[in-house]
Design a protein around this motif. Structure first.
Motif, PDB file in Angstrom:
ATOM      1  N   VAL A 105      56.241  26.684  33.721  1.00 39.01           N
ATOM      2  CA  VAL A 105      55.385  27.799  34.127  1.00 39.01           C
ATOM      3  C   VAL A 105      55.796  28.297  35.509  1.00 39.01           C
ATOM      4  O   VAL A 105      56.024  27.510  36.427  1.00 39.01           O
ATOM      5  N   GLU A 106      55.851  29.620  35.658  1.00 39.03           N
ATOM      6  CA  GLU A 106      56.138  30.193  36.975  1.00 39.03           C
ATOM      7  C   GLU A 106      55.432  31.543  37.111  1.00 39.03           C
ATOM      8  O   GLU A 106      54.897  32.093  36.150  1.00 39.03           O
ATOM      9  N   GLN A 107      55.407  32.044  38.337  1.00 38.95           N
ATOM     10  CA  GLN A 107      54.823  33.358  38.668  1.00 38.95           C
ATOM     11  C   GLN A 107      53.372  33.467  38.197  1.00 38.95           C
ATOM     12  O   GLN A 107      52.932  34.493  37.672  1.00 38.95           O
ATOM     13  N   PHE A 108      52.636  32.383  38.406  1.00 38.94           N
ATOM     14  CA  PHE A 108      51.215  32.354  38.043  1.00 38.94           C
ATOM     15  C   PHE A 108      50.429  33.249  38.992  1.00 38.94           C
ATOM     16  O   PHE A 108      50.623  33.215  40.215  1.00 38.94           O
ATOM     17  N   GLY A 109      49.540  34.053  38.457  1.00 42.34           N
ATOM     18  CA  GLY A 109      48.717  34.929  39.286  1.00 42.34           C
ATOM     19  C   GLY A 109      47.452  35.324  38.553  1.00 42.34           C
ATOM     20  O   GLY A 109      47.379  35.248  37.320  1.00 42.34           O
ATOM     21  N   VAL A 110      46.431  35.757  39.313  1.00 48.40           N
ATOM     22  CA  VAL A 110      45.135  36.101  38.730  1.00 48.40           C
ATOM     23  C   VAL A 110      44.619  37.392  39.354  1.00 48.40           C
ATOM     24  O   VAL A 110      44.701  37.583  40.574  1.00 48.40           O
ATOM     25  N   LYS A 111      44.098  38.285  38.511  1.00 48.93           N
ATOM     26  CA  LYS A 111      43.477  39.516  38.981  1.00 48.93           C
ATOM     27  C   LYS A 111      42.060  39.634  38.435  1.00 48.93           C
ATOM     28  O   LYS A 111      41.740  39.110  37.370  1.00 48.93           O
ATOM     29  N   GLY A 112      41.218  40.349  39.205  1.00 46.44           N
ATOM     30  CA  GLY A 112      39.834  40.530  38.818  1.00 46.44           C
ATOM     31  C   GLY A 112      39.640  41.690  37.863  1.00 46.44           C
ATOM     32  O   GLY A 112      40.605  42.262  37.334  1.00 46.44           O
ATOM     33  N   SER A 113      38.361  42.078  37.676  1.00 47.72           N
ATOM     34  CA  SER A 113      38.014  43.091  36.680  1.00 47.72           C
ATOM     35  C   SER A 113      38.683  44.429  36.946  1.00 47.72           C
ATOM     36  O   SER A 113      39.042  45.150  36.010  1.00 47.72           O
TER      37      SER A 113
END
Length: 607
Positions: free
Chosen positions: A77-85
């Motif tokens: 796994v790489e380039q893990f990221g999270v964005k909101g609504s």
């Protein structure tokens, strides 16, 4: 019940209702795409809606059910990221363990987790992506929310340009969208994406799709007929078909093999040009028979440890000799029952398993129950000493399946066999109780069906590493096991050497063999024996033949001088040759078989 207990129970009910209600509001969807398939990447989006918590933990499984090894899929796994609504707000996260990411939601009801997975390991249990196709082994691609494995999930696939087909056991929705009722189903549903050659056949009331990847000299009509025969034959054992759809994903390669079972599908590895030979074709049908038998044995009739799964840790059981070994017994037996093997050919194949077990020193060291338990650290991680310390629960388990079958047929005067045990176990523990079985429960059912005690069988063959008395069991069918090497004094060095960069290198030693006792070591280079030069620069097979032939012309008890190089230092080791303990077996009919013995043989070999 006192007031405190009432209060505690009320609090617990409220907590359970809250968790259940939160799960009911949460929706999980995945989007798979391929921006760089030539570089072996799959792009994953995980969309979580209806959240009502300050943080969540998303996790990647560490192993694939059916393949008992912690493979650490999160390493890819790489380039893990999270964005909101809003799609622009970047949410904070922290990795809290090797396979866990803790995400702070910042009160967002909907978040999107994005990551890439490097997929470039060719096997039936790992994902592989290139510019021609993508194979998705789910436990190595899809993450899950801790505590929410019971939730359904929708998977939408965006195939790479020119890819037109998706083959999977997942429930189809619209287009290239699919649904899993929970994450156990998702993780048990491999996906093939590309331009695979597909064909269908109906058998046992179930529609079967075969997805052929990589080309090959297969005959679709012939395969449809013969695979249907296997399906119908195996279904007749359990008298129940658990699903209406089944998918075979077949990866045809230059040299391929192996398989991995799933709830309503399987992944098989095959040699693309092997279908035209009798051996290649029957080997493929044997693989089909093995993995399809798992539809019942292990996917549904299972040891209690194998489900619900813990995807973070090993799931230990001492009964893989039943789940895998019995399946290995039945795959060849099914070919015999349907005349893909003659009775003589089947017995020859059976002797192959006998030779593997009897000629492996580890069979005298490791009980098959222990082999099952230690699969996580031994079976998938062999080294140069593995054959001296252990035995495969496949081969040993297959032989114990044969022995148990013969014992039951004999005890019931050919009225019942191992089929009846498997059917009864399936009906009791999968259909009725809907749970896995314990070792004692399987033993009790086998005793109930056979009407005999299996205490000695379990004590001597399952929990100890003692010898198998084949003669007494085969005699029930009026058959004899013959060791063709019996009485022969064949000399042996007790080692295996192979060509490595033009050198003849020792790759393994036999426990208590001549080389073992007199000090030759793995990785030694053999230069000469008694002044006779042997070199790995020759064809590997010729090197082995020449060295073995030289030793075969000597006698046990004689000494030979082995000139070798160890870590660049030249030395001579004097070795006293020992008698080769290996056997070569065949099974023959007894000349004086009784009517009762022939009845056992007739039922067992489907004569």
């Amino acid at each position: 019940m006192n007031k405190l207990t009432h209060f505690s129970a009320l609090v617990l009910l409220i907590m359970l209702f809250t968790v259940k209600n939160a799960d009911a509001q949460t929706e999980i969807a995945f989007e798979l795409s391929f921006s760089e398939p030539q570089a072996h990447y799959v792009d994953v989006k995980m969309i979580l809606s209806g959240l009502d918590t300050d943080f969540i933990d998303v996790k990647m499984p560490v192993w694939a059910p059916g393949s008992y090894l912690v493979r650490e899929f999160s390493k890819n796994v790489e380039q893990f990221g999270v964005k909101g609504s809003s799609g622009t707000e970047i949410l904070p996260f922290a990795k809290t363990s090797k396979n866990t990411w803790r995400i702070t939601t910042n009160h967002n009801k909907k978040i999107t987790v994005s990551y890439k997975v490097y997929a470039f390991e060719i096997s039936v249990r790992t994902s592989f992506v290139d510019d021609t196709h993508a194979f998705i082994s789910p436990t190595g691609v899809f993450m899950y929310v801790n505590g929410m494995l019971n939730l359904p999930a929708v998977v939408t696939i965006q195939p790479f340009a020119g890819w037109k087909k998706v083959s999977t056991g997942l429930e189809p929705l619209k287009g290239f969208s699919y649904r899993a009722s929970d994450f156990d189903v998702l993780f048990d549903s491999p996906i093939e994406i590309g331009n695979q050659d597909t064909f269908e056949f109906d058998a046992a009331g179930t529609k079967h799709t075969v997805a052929m990847v990589g080309g090959g000299n297969y005959d679709k009509l012939k395969l449809s007929v013969d695979m249907a025969i296997i399906v119908n034959s195996e279904k007749s054992i359990f008298d129940h078909m658990p699903n209406k759809r089944y998918v075979f994903i077949v990866h045809n390669m230059l040299k391929g093999g192996g398989g991995l079972e799933h709830l309503n599908s399987t992944v098989l590895g095959a040699s693309r040009d092997g279908y035209a030979t009798e051996k290649g074709y029957t080997n493929f049908l044997g693989l089909v028979a093995h993995e399809y038998f798992h539809l019942w044995n292990v996917k549904r009739l299972r040891p209690e440890a194998l489900g619900p799964f813990d995807y973070d840790n090993e799931n230990y059981t001492t009964d893989l000799w039943i789940s895998e070994g019995f399946t290995a017994y039945y795959d060849n037996l099914i070919l015999r029952r349907n005349d893909f093997y003659s009775p003589e050919k089947y017995l020859d194949v059976l002797c192959g398993d006998i030779e593997i077990v009897e000629n492996q020193a580890g069979a005298k060291i490791q009980p098959v129950a222990e082999s099952s338990f230690d699969a996580w650290i031994k079976y998938y991680r062999p080294n140069e000493n593995s054959k001296n310390t252990g035995i495969s629960y496949y081969n040993k388990g297959a032989l114990l399946g044969m022995i148990l079958d013969l014992e039951i047929i004999n005890a019931t005067k050919a009225q019942k066999g191992l089929d009846d045990v498997m059917k009864a176990m399936y009906a009791e523990y999968y259909l009725k109780l809907k749970r896995g079985f314990t070792s004692l429960e399987f033993k009790a059912m086998a005793e109930k069906v056979s009407g005999i005690s299996l205490d000695t069988f379990y004590k001597e063959y399952v929990y100890q590493a003692g010898p198998i008395n084949y003669s007494i069991h085969l005699d029930h069918a009026g058959l004899n096991l013959v060791n063709d090497y019996q009485g022969k004094e064949l000399a042996s060095l007790g080692l295996v050497a192979s060509n490595k960069e033009g050198k003849l290198i020792v790759s393994s030693l036999m426990r208590d063999g001549a080389a073992w006792k007199d000090g030759i070591s793995v990785n030694d280079e053999i230069i000469a024996v008694d002044g006779n030069r042997f070199t790995g620069a020759m064809e590997p097979a010729k090197v082995s033949t020449d060295l073995d032939q030289y030793i075969a012309n000597r006698k046990a008890g004689e000494k030979v001088n082995v000139l070798l190089s160890r870590d660049g230092l030249i030395k001579t080791v004097s070795v006293t040759l020992l008698k080769d303990p290996k056997g070569k077996f065949h099974i023959e009919n007894s000349n004086d078989a009784t009517v009762d013995q022939f009845a056992v043989r007739k039922r067992w070999l489907n004569l």
